[in-house]
Enzyme design. Structure first.
Site, PDB file in Angstrom:
ATOM      1  N   TYR A  69       0.832  -1.219   0.000  1.00  0.00           N
ATOM      2  CA  TYR A  69       0.000   0.000   0.000  1.00  0.00           C
ATOM      3  C   TYR A  69       0.857   1.255   0.000  1.00  0.00           C
ATOM      4  O   TYR A  69       0.478   2.263  -0.609  1.00  0.00           O
ATOM      5  CB  TYR A  69      -1.031  -0.020   1.144  1.00  0.00           C
ATOM      6  CG  TYR A  69      -2.246  -0.799   0.700  1.00  0.00           C
ATOM      7  CD1 TYR A  69      -3.254  -0.199  -0.037  1.00  0.00           C
ATOM      8  CD2 TYR A  69      -2.336  -2.168   0.942  1.00  0.00           C
ATOM      9  CE1 TYR A  69      -4.339  -0.920  -0.509  1.00  0.00           C
ATOM     10  CE2 TYR A  69      -3.421  -2.904   0.475  1.00  0.00           C
ATOM     11  CZ  TYR A  69      -4.419  -2.271  -0.250  1.00  0.00           C
ATOM     12  OH  TYR A  69      -5.476  -2.987  -0.732  1.00  0.00           O
ATOM     13  N   ASN A 104     -12.723   3.947  -6.873  1.00  0.00           N
ATOM     14  CA  ASN A 104     -11.294   4.238  -6.756  1.00  0.00           C
ATOM     15  C   ASN A 104     -10.942   4.748  -5.363  1.00  0.00           C
ATOM     16  O   ASN A 104     -11.729   5.452  -4.739  1.00  0.00           O
ATOM     17  CB  ASN A 104     -10.871   5.270  -7.805  1.00  0.00           C
ATOM     18  CG  ASN A 104     -11.094   4.754  -9.207  1.00  0.00           C
ATOM     19  OD1 ASN A 104     -11.292   3.550  -9.393  1.00  0.00           O
ATOM     20  ND2 ASN A 104     -11.064   5.629 -10.189  1.00  0.00           N
ATOM     21  N   ASP A 106      -8.026   6.428  -4.976  1.00  0.00           N
ATOM     22  CA  ASP A 106      -6.858   7.276  -5.252  1.00  0.00           C
ATOM     23  C   ASP A 106      -7.041   8.765  -4.970  1.00  0.00           C
ATOM     24  O   ASP A 106      -6.094   9.542  -5.145  1.00  0.00           O
ATOM     25  CB  ASP A 106      -6.400   7.073  -6.708  1.00  0.00           C
ATOM     26  CG  ASP A 106      -7.487   7.402  -7.732  1.00  0.00           C
ATOM     27  OD1 ASP A 106      -8.364   8.235  -7.446  1.00  0.00           O
ATOM     28  OD2 ASP A 106      -7.445   6.827  -8.841  1.00  0.00           O
ATOM     29  N   HIS A 121     -15.068   2.180  -1.999  1.00  0.00           N
ATOM     30  CA  HIS A 121     -13.999   1.259  -1.578  1.00  0.00           C
ATOM     31  C   HIS A 121     -12.953   1.933  -0.697  1.00  0.00           C
ATOM     32  O   HIS A 121     -11.843   1.424  -0.564  1.00  0.00           O
ATOM     33  CB  HIS A 121     -13.343   0.613  -2.808  1.00  0.00           C
ATOM     34  CG  HIS A 121     -14.251  -0.364  -3.511  1.00  0.00           C
ATOM     35  ND1 HIS A 121     -13.991  -0.865  -4.774  1.00  0.00           N
ATOM     36  CD2 HIS A 121     -15.414  -0.945  -3.112  1.00  0.00           C
ATOM     37  CE1 HIS A 121     -14.966  -1.707  -5.116  1.00  0.00           C
ATOM     38  NE2 HIS A 121     -15.840  -1.767  -4.140  1.00  0.00           N
ATOM     39  N   CYS A 129      -6.755   2.266  12.998  1.00  0.00           N
ATOM     40  CA  CYS A 129      -6.237   1.193  13.838  1.00  0.00           C
ATOM     41  C   CYS A 129      -7.244   0.038  13.861  1.00  0.00           C
ATOM     42  O   CYS A 129      -8.447   0.266  14.037  1.00  0.00           O
ATOM     43  CB  CYS A 129      -6.021   1.736  15.255  1.00  0.00           C
ATOM     44  SG  CYS A 129      -5.734   0.429  16.461  1.00  0.00           S
ATOM     45  N   CYS A 132      -8.656  -0.087  17.916  1.00  0.00           N
ATOM     46  CA  CYS A 132      -9.476   0.968  18.516  1.00  0.00           C
ATOM     47  C   CYS A 132     -10.152   1.849  17.465  1.00  0.00           C
ATOM     48  O   CYS A 132     -10.902   2.756  17.802  1.00  0.00           O
ATOM     49  CB  CYS A 132      -8.649   1.814  19.483  1.00  0.00           C
ATOM     50  SG  CYS A 132      -7.452   2.889  18.683  1.00  0.00           S
ATOM     51  N   CYS A 149      -0.602   1.681  16.407  1.00  0.00           N
ATOM     52  CA  CYS A 149      -1.398   2.771  16.965  1.00  0.00           C
ATOM     53  C   CYS A 149      -0.714   3.341  18.204  1.00  0.00           C
ATOM     54  O   CYS A 149      -0.298   2.585  19.094  1.00  0.00           O
ATOM     55  CB  CYS A 149      -2.774   2.212  17.325  1.00  0.00           C
ATOM     56  SG  CYS A 149      -3.826   3.387  18.169  1.00  0.00           S
ATOM     57  N   GLY A 189     -14.808   3.791 -17.142  1.00  0.00           N
ATOM     58  CA  GLY A 189     -13.564   3.081 -16.818  1.00  0.00           C
ATOM     59  C   GLY A 189     -13.711   1.998 -15.768  1.00  0.00           C
ATOM     60  O   GLY A 189     -12.859   1.877 -14.892  1.00  0.00           O
TER      61      GLY A 189
HETATM   62  P1  OAD Z   1     -10.761  -2.823 -13.566  1.00  0.00           P
HETATM   63  O1  OAD Z   1      -9.274  -2.891 -13.613  1.00  0.00           O
HETATM   64  O2  OAD Z   1     -11.505  -4.088 -13.345  1.00  0.00           O
HETATM   65  O3  OAD Z   1     -11.316  -2.198 -14.926  1.00  0.00           O
HETATM   66  C1  OAD Z   1     -10.795  -1.033 -15.498  1.00  0.00           C
HETATM   67  C2  OAD Z   1     -11.634  -0.719 -16.728  1.00  0.00           C
HETATM   68  O4  OAD Z   1     -11.196   0.503 -17.239  1.00  0.00           O
HETATM   69  C3  OAD Z   1     -11.530  -1.757 -17.848  1.00  0.00           C
HETATM   70  O5  OAD Z   1     -12.828  -2.086 -18.300  1.00  0.00           O
HETATM   71  C4  OAD Z   1     -10.739  -1.029 -18.933  1.00  0.00           C
HETATM   72  O6  OAD Z   1     -11.134  -1.397 -20.241  1.00  0.00           O
HETATM   73  C5  OAD Z   1     -11.106   0.413 -18.653  1.00  0.00           C
HETATM   74  N1  OAD Z   1     -10.097   1.418 -19.043  1.00  0.00           N
HETATM   75  C6  OAD Z   1      -8.751   1.342 -18.952  1.00  0.00           C
HETATM   76  N2  OAD Z   1      -8.174   2.488 -19.348  1.00  0.00           N
HETATM   77  C7  OAD Z   1      -9.195   3.329 -19.699  1.00  0.00           C
HETATM   78  C8  OAD Z   1      -9.264   4.658 -20.202  1.00  0.00           C
HETATM   79  N3  OAD Z   1      -8.171   5.388 -20.411  1.00  0.00           N
HETATM   80  N4  OAD Z   1     -10.480   5.177 -20.453  1.00  0.00           N
HETATM   81  C9  OAD Z   1     -11.612   4.468 -20.248  1.00  0.00           C
HETATM   82  N5  OAD Z   1     -11.608   3.201 -19.771  1.00  0.00           N
HETATM   83  C10 OAD Z   1     -10.432   2.634 -19.511  1.00  0.00           C
HETATM   84  O7  OAD Z   1     -11.129  -1.719 -12.482  1.00  0.00           O
HETATM   85  P2  OAD Z   1     -12.494  -1.501 -11.690  1.00  0.00           P
HETATM   86  O8  OAD Z   1     -13.671  -1.816 -12.545  1.00  0.00           O
HETATM   87  O9  OAD Z   1     -12.414  -0.175 -11.067  1.00  0.00           O
HETATM   88  O10 OAD Z   1     -11.776  -3.335  -5.667  1.00  0.00           O
HETATM   89  O11 OAD Z   1     -12.364  -2.608 -10.564  1.00  0.00           O
HETATM   90  C11 OAD Z   1     -13.365  -2.708  -9.599  1.00  0.00           C
HETATM   91  C12 OAD Z   1     -12.769  -3.114  -8.286  1.00  0.00           C
HETATM   92  O12 OAD Z   1     -12.026  -4.314  -8.446  1.00  0.00           O
HETATM   93  C13 OAD Z   1     -11.746  -2.134  -7.714  1.00  0.00           C
HETATM   94  O13 OAD Z   1     -12.337  -1.070  -7.011  1.00  0.00           O
HETATM   95  C14 OAD Z   1     -10.947  -3.009  -6.801  1.00  0.00           C
HETATM   96  C15 OAD Z   1     -10.763  -4.186  -7.731  1.00  0.00           C
HETATM   97  O14 OAD Z   1     -10.451  -5.391  -7.145  1.00  0.00           O
HETATM   98  C16 OAD Z   1     -11.235  -3.542  -4.463  1.00  0.00           C
HETATM   99  O15 OAD Z   1     -10.030  -3.456  -4.269  1.00  0.00           O
HETATM  100  C17 OAD Z   1     -12.240  -3.864  -3.400  1.00  0.00           C
END
Ligand code: OAD
Length: 251
Positions: A69, A104, A106, A121, A129, A132, A149, A189
């Site tokens: 991380y 996201n 981020d 997420h 922590c 606590c 902590c 995305g």
């Molecule tokens: P993914 O990595 O599964 O999907 C990313 C998507 O973005 C894909 O469908 C790509 O085709 C698309 N993509 C990539 N670049 C792009 C661009 N420049 N413009 C438009 N589309 C683009 O990511 P998420 O769907 O966000 O969860 O994943 C969902 C969750 O799975 C995340 O939040 C995370 C992960 O495991 C946890 O960690 C709980």
């Protein structure tokens, strides 16, 4: 319908809409330089989520998970919001209500200035922590050693949702309410396969919203869309906001 250009139907929806919802995933931040999870260069191709993104993995090897991380935080700190994030922010100038429901962690929507953000997420810039539950936004840490902590000695973890964990319920309920009320829902995305987050666009659709996907390619949820726009979100969203700007200035 699938096309790579903004069509008359979308223009007409953009004219009449009051409330816009964006449901975003890793793809919107790809052009900022943050890797996505799935796909060709996706994180989960190289690393197993079950080894890094779940609570048992953290208890088993907290230093390793913390280090991973810290590495991801470094990437996030070194990047900036892109044109897609800024285009979303600009919708606020023209619509009564704009909400961003994001998977996201981020923080880039916030850094782009977006006001109403629902982080389903969590957020990688926060920590808490495990014993606590005190929050620690900034922790001093050697990158390869999990911090403890200062109040109870418990392990400090990132404030993100790991596999098998509940989403923050209040935030999810609020996002659900916003989805029920929106006129247009942009799905940007995301592969749309991680639930319960992926219910959000479906809730919007069930409640009458016009669903528009923006993605590099077809996804498993493309058939649920009223319109799919294929291309980079950092290119398509600025085109859409340009149309909106022109349209609103004319009126
Ligand atoms: P993914 O990595 O599964 O999907 C990313 C998507 O973005 C894909 O469908 C790509 O085709 C698309 N993509 C990539 N670049 C792009 C661009 N420049 N413009 C438009 N589309 C683009 O990511 P998420 O769907 O966000 O969860 O994943 C969902 C969750 O799975 C995340 O939040 C995370 C992960 O495991 C946890 O960690 C709980």
């Amino acid at each position: 319908m699938q096309t790579s250009s903004i069509n008359i139907e979308l223009i007409s929806k953009l004219k009449s809409a009051n409330k816009i919802l964006f449901f975003t995933g890793a793809g919107i931040s790809a052009e900022s330089g943050i890797p996505t999870f799935r796909g060709k260069d996706g994180i989960w191709n190289k690393l197993k989520p079950e080894e890094l993104a779940n609570f048992n993995a953290f208890l088993k090897n907290p230093d390793l998970v913390w280090e991973w991380y810290q590495y991801r935080r470094k990437i996030v700190n070194e990047t900036n919001p892109n044109k897609g994030h800024y285009a979303i922010k600009e919708f606020e100038n023209y619509y009564k209500e704009v909400n961003v429901v994001t998977q996201n962690v981020d923080n880039l929507h916030r850094r782009a200035g977006t006001k109403n953000i629902f982080e389903l997420h969590g957020n990688i810039e926060r920590n808490y922590c495990v014993d606590c539950y005190k929050n620690f936004d900034n922790v001093e840490s050697d990158n390869s050693k999990v911090p403890h902590c200062k109040y109870c000695g418990g392990l400090i973890r990132p404030d993100v949702v790991w596999f098998g964990e509940m989403l923050p319920q209040e935030i999810f309920s609020e996002a659900e309410q916003k989805a029920k009320m929106c006129d247009i829902c942009f799905v940007v995305g995301t592969t749309g396969i991680v639930y319960p987050a992926a219910y959000i666009p479906m809730i919007a659709k069930e409640n009458g919203a016009f669903l528009v996907e923006i993605n590099l390619n077809e996804t498993e949820i493309s058939d649920k869309m009223d319109l799919s726009l294929f291309g980079k979100s950092g290119e398509i969203l600025p085109l859409i906001i340009t149309k909106v700007r022109e349209m609103k200035l004319k009126n």
